[in-house]
Structures are given as structure tokens and as C-alpha cells.
Design an enzyme around this catalytic site. Structure first.
Site, PDB file in Angstrom:
ATOM      1  N   ARG A 229      -5.708  12.791  -5.237  1.00 46.35           N
ATOM      2  CA  ARG A 229      -6.753  12.303  -4.900  1.00 46.35           C
ATOM      3  C   ARG A 229      -7.655  13.292  -4.551  1.00 46.35           C
ATOM      4  O   ARG A 229      -8.971  12.943  -4.551  1.00 46.35           O
ATOM      5  CB  ARG A 229      -6.432  11.517  -3.445  1.00 46.35           C
TER       6      ARG A 229
ATOM      7  N   ARG B 259       0.848  -1.292  -0.135  1.00 48.72           N
ATOM      8  CA  ARG B 259      -0.089   0.117   0.074  1.00 48.72           C
ATOM      9  C   ARG B 259       0.916   1.156  -0.050  1.00 48.72           C
ATOM     10  O   ARG B 259       0.478   2.287   0.576  1.00 48.72           O
ATOM     11  CB  ARG B 259      -1.008  -0.175   1.207  1.00 48.72           C
TER      12      ARG B 259
ATOM     13  N   ASP C 142      -7.091  -1.475  -7.125  1.00 52.28           N
ATOM     14  CA  ASP C 142      -7.537  -2.021  -6.172  1.00 52.28           C
ATOM     15  C   ASP C 142      -7.919  -3.457  -6.434  1.00 52.28           C
ATOM     16  O   ASP C 142      -8.022  -3.955  -7.476  1.00 52.28           O
ATOM     17  CB  ASP C 142      -9.102  -1.548  -5.357  1.00 52.28           C
TER      18      ASP C 142
ATOM     19  N   TYR D 172     -15.500 -10.289   0.408  1.00 46.60           N
ATOM     20  CA  TYR D 172     -15.908  -8.904   0.063  1.00 46.60           C
ATOM     21  C   TYR D 172     -17.391  -8.884  -0.753  1.00 46.60           C
ATOM     22  O   TYR D 172     -18.372  -8.375  -0.692  1.00 46.60           O
ATOM     23  CB  TYR D 172     -15.126  -8.019  -0.564  1.00 46.60           C
TER      24      TYR D 172
HETATM   25  O1  CP3 Z   1      -0.220  -1.312  -2.750  1.00 46.39           O
HETATM   26  C1  CP3 Z   1      -0.507  -0.091  -3.271  1.00 46.39           C
HETATM   27  O2  CP3 Z   1       0.124   1.124  -3.022  1.00 46.39           O
HETATM   28  C2  CP3 Z   1      -1.371  -0.224  -4.744  1.00 46.39           C
HETATM   29  C3  CP3 Z   1      -2.640   0.136  -4.490  1.00 46.39           C
HETATM   30  C4  CP3 Z   1      -3.653  -0.827  -3.454  1.00 46.39           C
HETATM   31  C5  CP3 Z   1      -4.675  -0.170  -2.989  1.00 46.39           C
HETATM   32  N1  CP3 Z   1      -5.511  -1.456  -2.734  1.00 46.39           N
HETATM   33  C6  CP3 Z   1      -5.387   1.073  -3.099  1.00 46.39           C
HETATM   34  C7  CP3 Z   1      -6.485   1.534  -2.087  1.00 46.39           C
HETATM   35  C8  CP3 Z   1      -3.567  -2.027  -3.356  1.00 46.39           C
HETATM   36  C9  CP3 Z   1      -2.524  -3.116  -3.608  1.00 46.39           C
HETATM   37  C10 CP3 Z   1      -4.780  -2.629  -2.420  1.00 46.39           C
HETATM   38  C11 CP3 Z   1      -5.228  -3.895  -2.250  1.00 46.39           C
HETATM   39  C12 CP3 Z   1      -6.381  -4.273  -1.154  1.00 46.39           C
HETATM   40  N2  CP3 Z   1      -7.730  -3.419  -1.411  1.00 46.39           N
HETATM   41  C13 CP3 Z   1      -6.315  -5.143  -0.380  1.00 46.39           C
HETATM   42  C14 CP3 Z   1      -5.212  -6.151  -0.166  1.00 46.39           C
HETATM   43  C15 CP3 Z   1      -4.361  -5.604   0.776  1.00 46.39           C
HETATM   44  C16 CP3 Z   1      -4.652  -5.216   2.226  1.00 46.39           C
HETATM   45  O3  CP3 Z   1      -4.240  -4.257   2.672  1.00 46.39           O
HETATM   46  O4  CP3 Z   1      -5.083  -6.161   2.769  1.00 46.39           O
HETATM   47  C17 CP3 Z   1      -7.608  -4.994   0.152  1.00 46.39           C
HETATM   48  C18 CP3 Z   1      -8.315  -5.843   1.248  1.00 46.39           C
HETATM   49  C19 CP3 Z   1      -8.224  -4.138  -0.729  1.00 46.39           C
HETATM   50  C20 CP3 Z   1      -9.705  -3.526  -0.305  1.00 46.39           C
HETATM   51  C21 CP3 Z   1      -9.865  -2.167   0.094  1.00 46.39           C
HETATM   52  N3  CP3 Z   1      -9.764  -0.962  -0.553  1.00 46.39           N
HETATM   53  C22 CP3 Z   1     -10.109  -1.527   1.605  1.00 46.39           C
HETATM   54  C23 CP3 Z   1     -10.486  -2.444   2.562  1.00 46.39           C
HETATM   55  C24 CP3 Z   1     -10.091  -0.243   1.228  1.00 46.39           C
HETATM   56  C25 CP3 Z   1     -10.355   0.714   2.481  1.00 46.39           C
HETATM   57  C26 CP3 Z   1      -9.667   0.645   3.570  1.00 46.39           C
HETATM   58  C27 CP3 Z   1      -8.424   1.822   3.569  1.00 46.39           C
HETATM   59  O5  CP3 Z   1      -7.383   1.404   3.490  1.00 46.39           O
HETATM   60  O6  CP3 Z   1      -9.016   2.753   3.722  1.00 46.39           O
HETATM   61  C28 CP3 Z   1      -9.643   0.213  -0.013  1.00 46.39           C
HETATM   62  C29 CP3 Z   1      -9.411   1.405  -0.466  1.00 46.39           C
HETATM   63  C30 CP3 Z   1      -8.120   1.836  -0.829  1.00 46.39           C
HETATM   64  N4  CP3 Z   1      -7.525   1.125  -1.805  1.00 46.39           N
HETATM   65  C31 CP3 Z   1      -7.566   3.134  -0.675  1.00 46.39           C
HETATM   66  C32 CP3 Z   1      -6.391   2.742  -1.501  1.00 46.39           C
HETATM   67  C33 CP3 Z   1      -5.217   3.938  -1.669  1.00 46.39           C
HETATM   68  C34 CP3 Z   1      -8.185   4.315  -0.221  1.00 46.39           C
HETATM   69  C35 CP3 Z   1      -8.941   4.697  -0.703  1.00 46.39           C
HETATM   70  C36 CP3 Z   1      -8.854   6.469  -0.840  1.00 46.39           C
HETATM   71  O7  CP3 Z   1      -8.038   6.964  -1.391  1.00 46.39           O
HETATM   72  O8  CP3 Z   1      -9.707   6.871  -0.309  1.00 46.39           O
END
Ligand code: CP3
Length: 344
Positions: free
Chosen positions: A36, A23, A72, A147
């Protein structure tokens, strides 16, 4: 091109331990927030120029040894026919609950339905050409199913477990469909230029080792087996897998992602020299003072004890309120301390 990340994935010796952060493109960076603030998260994922821009930010700001494309794990699920929103956690309007729901799901035409993912990869390969390799990624079938069935994040995972135990035919049909979708999706990422694939199984660890083996392993193994891996290593990260690494290993892959609940040295002893490892600093360590961060980086490197095939990372994603300077310092420590080890 800095090759130490890919070399470590293949278990080859390297000049310094490669490091990136799960992330790493995200909200802890003011530079990410600036991009963003002009669009929603989904719009950012679907605009290749912007997605590429935020993917490169941590490479320039932190000095990491790999970039991960910005997207994502749920991106390819939306075109299966499931309306998706982020608030900021993912929410599906109509979760999957019955065989009829599973039958309605379609396997997307990747180039047609998620063209922005592959365009992002192509832009990144051009822009990263002389810098670092590019990681593509997807969710493991089980985490995607969590999910899709729960409809959002969950504490007890009652819905997916209910389906797993009481409607095993529905569960199996859903997992099979997600596995086939993921195989096409990840192979399309490889074709577009992804140089490594990470599979995120964030929720695999909520199951007992016996249930993991019965309900998850066959699908992840089939997925990994179906990837074009000849030139593209696969990292398999199952959060909470510490007590069942021997079972998770059976899924295959070139490297195993480890969370911080295991001693990295013990994990390596168990997994053997054929499998690389990635990890495994506690993500909250990045709130600690610098001397503590340095001490803990040194400890993880010491647990690895110079064995080839170690990619340094956090044990889960970087948290949104971490000071970027601490992340940058951690990366610098990994490079400095692993070099010391080789020379001294
Ligand atoms: O790693 C990176 O930098 C690449 C981008 C990336 C995102 N999500 C961007 C994101 C990656 C590899 C993911 C994977 C992801 N997404 C997972 C597996 C990794 C982990 O953390 O366990 C999961 C479970 C998700 C599902 C998901 N997406 C959740 C649970 C959330 C919200 C929780 C949170 O972290 O806020 C997201 C949203 C998300 N995905 C954001 C980002 C940058 C935040 C959204 C925003 O900018 O408002």
C-alpha cells in the site's frame, strides 16, 4: 482445495469450523502496508496483480479457510458517474440529492468499466487453486445509498433519512437503480469465478425494524433473488440486525452474518436449520490476552453447539491496529477447539 468454508455455507457437516475475518486484507498487516505504501488505495483496487497479492496475504499469514477479493463496496459506484476519493474514508464529490441526480446515474457496463475487478478474480482463482475458495462481495443497496446520498460516512444519516421520508419517489428510484447495478455487478463476479458472494449492509441496523422492512428489505430481497446462486452461496451481513433477524431473514440468502450483539445460539434457534450463520466475535476481542481470546472463541463455538452451517468470523471488520499474531491465534483456536469438539 480446502472446502470446509463452502460446505458450511451450504449447511453441510465439516471436519473443523471454517474461519475467515471480515476486512482480513488490510492495514493491520505489515505485508499489506508494504504494498500500500507504493500506491493509493484506489490504485491498489485497480491493479489486479497487487489486489490479488494482498487478498492472498491473510490466507498465507493467518491460515484462514477463505480468501476475499481485495476491492471496496464503492468500486462499482464510481463508474455510475460519481467521483470518489478515499481520505481514508470514502468521499463523493457530488452526493445524490434530487431526482435529476438519480436520473444522471448510469448503470455501468461491468466488463468495460470495472474490468480490474474480474481480472483480480481470475488471477485469484488461478493462484488459490489448491488452497481455499474465493469470496466476492458488494454493498447492499441501502449501505451504498447511504454513502451516495450522505457523500461520506455519517453519524446521524440525516440526508438519507430525509430523502427516504420526504422524497420517497427519489429514494425509490435511487434504490432501484443501485439494485439493478448490484445485480449485474455480483453476477459478473460469479461469472468471473467468485465462489461465494457476501453482501455487506453495514448501515441496515440504523433503521427501526418497521423502516428496515419498508425501505430496505424489498431491494435486498430483489438483489439476492436475482443472483445466479445455484452453485454460489450468498452470505447476507446486516450490522446491527440483532433485534430484527426474523425480518432480515426474509431477504433470503444461504447464510446470515451476525454481529456480536446477539447470542449466536439464540440467532440459530430463530433462523432455523435451513440458514447457515457467520460470526460473531467482538472485533475488539483481538486486543485481549490470548487466554481471553481462547475463552471467547470457545464460548462462540459452544453457542453454536455443533450445529452444521457455522462459519466463524468477527462480528464486523478487523480493526487496523490489531496485532496480526492475535488474529492468527484466533484462527488457530477455532480450528483446534472445533476439532476437539468432534473428537471429544
Ligand atoms: O475484506 C477484505 O479484506 C476485502 C477488502 C474490503 C475493503 N473494504 C478494503 C478497504 C472490503 C470487503 C470492504 C468493504 C467495505 N468498504 C464496507 C463494508 C464492510 C464494513 O467494514 O462495514 C464499507 C462500509 C466500506 C467503505 C469504506 N472503505 C470505508 C468506510 C473505508 C474507510 C474506513 C476504514 O476502514 O479505514 C474504506 C477504505 C478501505 N476499504 C480500506 C481497505 C483496506 C482502507 C484504505 C487504505 O488502505 O487506506
Amino acid at each position: 482445495m480446502n472446502m470446509r468454508f463452502l460446505d458450511a455455507c451450504w449447511g453441510k457437516p465439516v471436519d473443523r469450523t471454517p474461519v475467515w475475518l471480515m476486512r482480513q486484507a488490510g492495514r493491520y498487516l505489515p505485508e499489506y502496508m508494504a504494498v500500500r505504501s507504493k500506491c493509493t488505495f484506489l490504485e491498489l483496487c485497480k491493479t489486479p496483480e497487487l489486489a490479488a497479492e494482498v487478498s492472498i496475504q491473510p490466507v498465507d499469514i493467518l491460515g484462514v479457510d477463505a480468501a476475499i477479493m481485495f476491492s471496496d463496496i464503492l468500486t462499482p459506484v464510481e463508474p455510475m458517474g460519481m467521483k470518489l476519493d478515499f481520505v481514508p474514508g470514502p468521499v463523493f464529490e457530488s452526493p445524490v440529492r434530487s431526482m435529476a441526480d438519480v436520473e444522471k446515474l448510469r448503470i455501468p457496463d461491468m466488463e468495460q468499466d470495472v474490468p480490474y475487478v474480474f481480472e483480480t478474480i481470475r488471477i485469484l482463482r488461478r493462484e488459490l487453486a489448491s488452497k481455499v475458495p474465493l469470496i466476492g462481495f458488494g454493498g447492499a443497496p441501502f449501505t451504498l445509498a447511504c454513502y451516495m446520498v450522505e457523500g461520506k460516512g455519517s453519524k446521524d444519516f440525516a440526508q438519507i433519512k430525509r430523502m427516504m421520508y420526504s422524497a420517497p419517489d427519489v429514494y425509490a428510484a435511487l434504490m432501484e437503480k443501485i439494485t439493478m447495478m448490484s445485480m449485474e455487478y455480483l453476477n459478473a463476479q460469479i461469472k468471473a469465478g467468485a465462489q461465494c458472494i457476501q453482501i455487506f449492509d453495514t448501515w441496515g441496523g440504523i433503521l427501526s425494524p418497521a423502516d428496515y422492512e419498508r425501505y430496505v428489505l424489498p431491494y435486498t430481497a430483489k438483489l439476492i433473488n436475482g443472483l445466479n446462486r445455484m452453485e454460489t452461496p450468498v452470505i447476507h451481513f446486516v450490522k446491527g440486525a440483532g433485534a430484527m433477524l426474523d425480518t432480515v431473514k426474509k431477504a433470503g440468502g444461504d447464510a446470515m452474518g451476525l454481529d456480536w450483539h446477539v447470542n449466536l445460539g439464540d440467532a440459530r434457534d430463530l433462523l432455523g436449520p435451513e440458514m447457515a450463520v457467520q460470526g460473531n466475535l467482538d472485533p475488539t476481542m483481538l486486543y485481549a490476552p490470548k487466554d481471553i481470546i481462547e475463552r471467547e472463541v470457545r464460548r462462540v463455538l459452544k453457542e453454536n453447539a455443533g450445529r452444521p452451517g457455522h462459519i466463524f468470523n468477527l462480528g464486523h471488520g478487523i480493526l487496523p491496529t490489531v496485532p496480526p499474531e492475535n488474529a492468527r491465534f484466533m484462527v488457530e483456536c477455532v480450528h483446534r477447539l472445533s476439532q476437539d469438539r468432534v473428537e471429544g
